[in-house]
Enzyme design. Structure first.
Site, PDB file in Angstrom:
ATOM      1  CD  GLU A 105       3.609 -10.130 -17.422  1.00  0.00           C
ATOM      2  OE1 GLU A 105       3.404 -10.465 -16.592  1.00  0.00           O
ATOM      3  OE2 GLU A 105       4.433  -9.229 -16.766  1.00  0.00           O
ATOM      4  CB  SER A 391      -6.609  23.149  26.245  1.00  0.00           C
ATOM      5  OG  SER A 391      -6.470  23.518  27.812  1.00  0.00           O
TER       6      SER A 391
END
Length: 762
Positions: A105, A391
């Site tokens: 890091e 529907s």
């Protein structure tokens, strides 16, 4: 002569230099002044940003980056990580772990003062050249700690201002804390995937070991996780996890923690070496989270769209979730086949999905994404658009657009005279329940019915004619019709983006989330609210983002009211014209709704009176509820749903009763808006757009007024759906009937059909 010329040249040259020098000097002065002013402004702005940077406290540095989701009452329903976090002391972190983190890091961690200019330049160069030197990026460990403590990862926060504040705060922290303290704070805070925060907790979760018991490859895996916890998850992505672990081992070798030969040996170790395969405590937590899983899933999706990182940003998310309604919905949906709600679930494999919204605001108050779930954060069936709504889409795509465009009254005559043939094909479709694709008229004797009856009885042929326009007028021309373009625009206003094709009039793919929001517009007077799960998001630094949905006008108030009225007839229509939903009528609230049935294709072995999808979507003034039921793999079931099943309406009714009984919800009827006129037509109350022109060219197509229903001797029942022709409306609300052979045109003085009946698709 030449000497004279030379002398003249020598005399004039200095004068030219003097003439140009003041101009150059002025340009340089102005340039320097501008640069100076800009520099002063930049420095001043940077100083101001630094001065106004968030305050970093010890509690903030030690605290977690977990995010919390709250219900509408402020109760916690979910946390990222579920509190699985153990804070380690400096002495607990072994040197191998510290060295691995620094190596991968921030290799110059012990040399910089919080910001590493060489690192920033090197990272920028590496990004340009694609060099592996860019692995570490430009941020130091101290800057990463500040990010996790004070800032969110939202795109809106990725600004120069934040970068300057981050750098300033990092420098301040470096002066207040030792390197050992900063490294410990970072390792305790970082998100490690799978709901785990901190490296001590990660060692236990992934390997069930203390940190000093980890092998070098295991240490490297832990050290590499913070960069991308999901991308390097050893369970979900073992290849990604190995790639990252090996990067860490190489970095450790370059840093001098281990030798290159040791790194090569360690890289040969299997990525699952020592990896724990089961997490019983996580299973218990998952069981508790199932109740709100679908809702949480939708919240996380909305947060992600805002570019926040739920696992790193320490957010407090206030939602619109009504936990009481959510718990009730979960109980109803996950009940056994023999339950207290009287809902006849055929088996435990049947799936169901529900979304409930508030029509006045668009707030989603509850959502269920599946039945009898085995896992969390899977497919949310409530937001999935993989199944046809049948529907239930008819009012959205057919009749509401027709009222909006043509001012059709609720009693407008629509064509049900013959089976509908899809253009360019040999495919025919009739009304539900009829054989040989015959329209309902073959049974009822009614070739033309009112729009209200067509919708409440869910007739297919009139809906197809309304959208696609194959109905022929007495003049031989085509009746006016909505068309795909107009219907598509109307659906877009309701939050539905759909490519329309033949058959869309009677069903297209949609979700319960979309339908609940769309039907809500019929309940609130025509305003569409995008479904909203989140009320506010508060970041670590106290910034509050309001995410309440803002409404947009989707249709005229007259359209919303008239469709609303027709959908109420789904419950109130008299037998035999109702579909059995009159048993859900309640005296304490008024409601409208639409059912939907998606049959198996004729080629299926399951064809017949069976259904692969059943829907029911309805509303009151206080709630809009959409319910879907079906099977995950409908073609593989041996006993499919019956097409006449009222399973979704039973779920809907139980939920609506609970919502309406809770907190005195408004169940009153809707008032007729000023843009709508109430009229008496065919023995019942109907509605027109006040003062608007419309055409009703088929009002003379019904021969007689007492056509009997097949199998019924009651002419009065048949008459309730018979279409009579009418004269022009007078200033009163009464209508007079004329002989059935007369063709009338609304607000016209002649009985002929005008040319504007031949309406082209827009």
């Amino acid at each position: 002569m030449s000497d004279q010329n030379l002398s003249r040249t020598n005399r004039t040259h200095p004068k030219n230099k003097k003439a140009h020098h003041p101009l150059k000097k002025r340009i340089l002065y102005i340039t320097a002044s501008v640069i100076g002013v800009i520099a002063i402004l930049v420095i001043s702005l940077a100083a101001y940003w630094s001065f106004t940077a968030p305050k970093v406290t010890n509690a903030g540095l030690v605290g977690s980056s977990q995010s919390t989701i709250l219900d509408k009452d402020g109760n916690t329903v979910w946390t990222s990580g579920n509190e699985r976090r153990e804070i380690a002391r400096q002495s607990e972190y072994p040197s191998n772990m510290k060295n691995a983190v620094v190596a991968i890091e921030d290799r110059r961690f012990y040399k910089h003062g919080g910001v590493d200019l060489r690192r920033i330049i090197g990272a920028a160069f590496a990004n340009l050249t694609g060099s592996s030197l860019g692995l570490q990026g430009g941020s130091t460990l101290t800057q990463q700690l500040i990010k996790q403590t004070a800032f969110s990862s939202a795109t809106s926060d990725q600004t120069i201002k934040r970068k300057i504040q981050e750098a300033w705060m990092s420098i301040k922290v470096e002066k207040q804390y030792s390197k050992a303290q900063i490294l410990t704070l970072y390792m305790n805070k970082v998100y490690m995937g799978n709901g785990v925060y901190g490296m001590k907790t990660a060692a236990k979760f992934y390997f069930n070991k203390n940190m000093d018991e980890l092998s070098i490859p295991q240490t490297a895996l832990i050290a590499g996780l913070p960069q991308s916890p999901s991308g390097y998850d050893p369970y979900a992505n073992p290849s990604g996890a190995k790639y990252r672990r090996d990067q860490v081992l190489d970095a450790m070798a370059a840093y001098g923690t281990i030798s290159k030969s040791d790194a090569a040996t360690y890289k040969a170790t299997a990525i699952d070496d020592g990896l724990v395969s089961e997490h019983p405590e996580k299973d218990v937590e998952a069981e508790n989270e199932k109740i709100s899983d679908a809702y949480i899933s939708s919240v996380l999706a909305q947060v992600k769209k805002q570019k926040y990182d739920i696992n790193r940003d320490g957010l407090t998310i206030k939602t619109n979730l009504d936990s009481d309604v959510q718990n009730k919905a979960y109980d109803i949906i996950n009940s056994s086949t023999s339950n207290t709600y009287g809902i006849a679930y055929p088996d435990d494999e049947l799936q169901a999905a529900v979304t409930i919204t508030d029509p006045k605001t668009g707030d989603v108050i509850a959502q269920i994404g599946g039945r009898n779930q085995d896992s969390l954060q899977g497919l949310n069936l409530a937001t999935s658009t993989q199944r046809s709504g049948g529907s239930t889409v008819k009012p959205l795509i057919d009749y509401a657009p027709a009222i909006e465009a043509f001012n059709w009254p609720t009693y407008r005559a629509v064509d049900d005279s013959a089976s509908f043939k899809y253009a360019g094909t040999n495919l025919y479709v009739g009304d539900a329940g009829m054989t040989n694709n015959a329209p309902y008229s073959k049974q009822s004797g009614q070739s033309y019915v009112t729009m209200r009856n067509a919708l409440s009885r869910s007739l297919n042929v009139p809906a197809l004619h309304t959208l696609e326009g194959q109905s022929t007028l007495p003049s031989g021309e085509k009746d006016e019709y909505v068309g795909y373009k107009r219907a598509g625009k109307f659906l877009n206003k309701l939050g539905i983006d759909q490519k329309l094709t033949g058959g869309s009039a009677i069903g297209f793919n949609v979700s319960t989330e979309q339908e609940a929001a769309a039907f809500a517009a019929f309940a609130n007077g025509g305003t569409y609210y995008k479904p909203s799960y989140i009320k506010t998001v508060t970041t670590r630094e106290g910034k509050v983002e309001n995410m309440t949905s803002t409404g947009s006008k989707a249709m005229k108030e007259s359209t919303a009211f008239m469709v609303n009225s027709m959908l109420q007839s789904v419950f109130t229509a008299k037998a035999p014209w109702n579909l059995g939903f009159n048993k859900y009528v309640h005296s304490d609230y008024t409601q409208g709704a639409k059912s939907g049935t998606v049959a198996y294709p004729s080629s299926s072995k399951l064809a017949g009176n069976t259904a692969q999808d059943l829907w029911f979507t309805g509303f009151t003034k206080s709630a809009s509820i959409s319910v879907w039921t079906g099977y995950d793999q409908p073609m593989d079931v041996t006993t499919p749903l019956s097409a006449t099943s009222q399973l979704p309406s039973e779920i809907y009714d139980s939920l609506m009763q609970y919502v309406m009984d809770k907190n005195g919800s408004d169940g009153s009827d809707w008032s007729v808006p000023s843009s709508v006129s109430k009229v008496n037509k065919y023995g019942q109350t109907e509605y027109e757009v006040d003062g608007a022109d419309f055409n009703d060219p088929f009002a003379n197509r019904v021969a007689g007024s007492t056509t009997a229903v097949s199998g019924s001797a009651s002419s009065s029942i048949a008459q309730s759906s018979t279409i009579y022709t009418t004269t022009t409306r007078t200033t009163t609300t009464q209508q007079t009937t004329t002989p059935a052979t007369t063709s009338s045109n609304r607000n016209a003085t002649t009985s002929t059909v005008t040319s504007n009946n031949n309406v082209k698709e827009p």
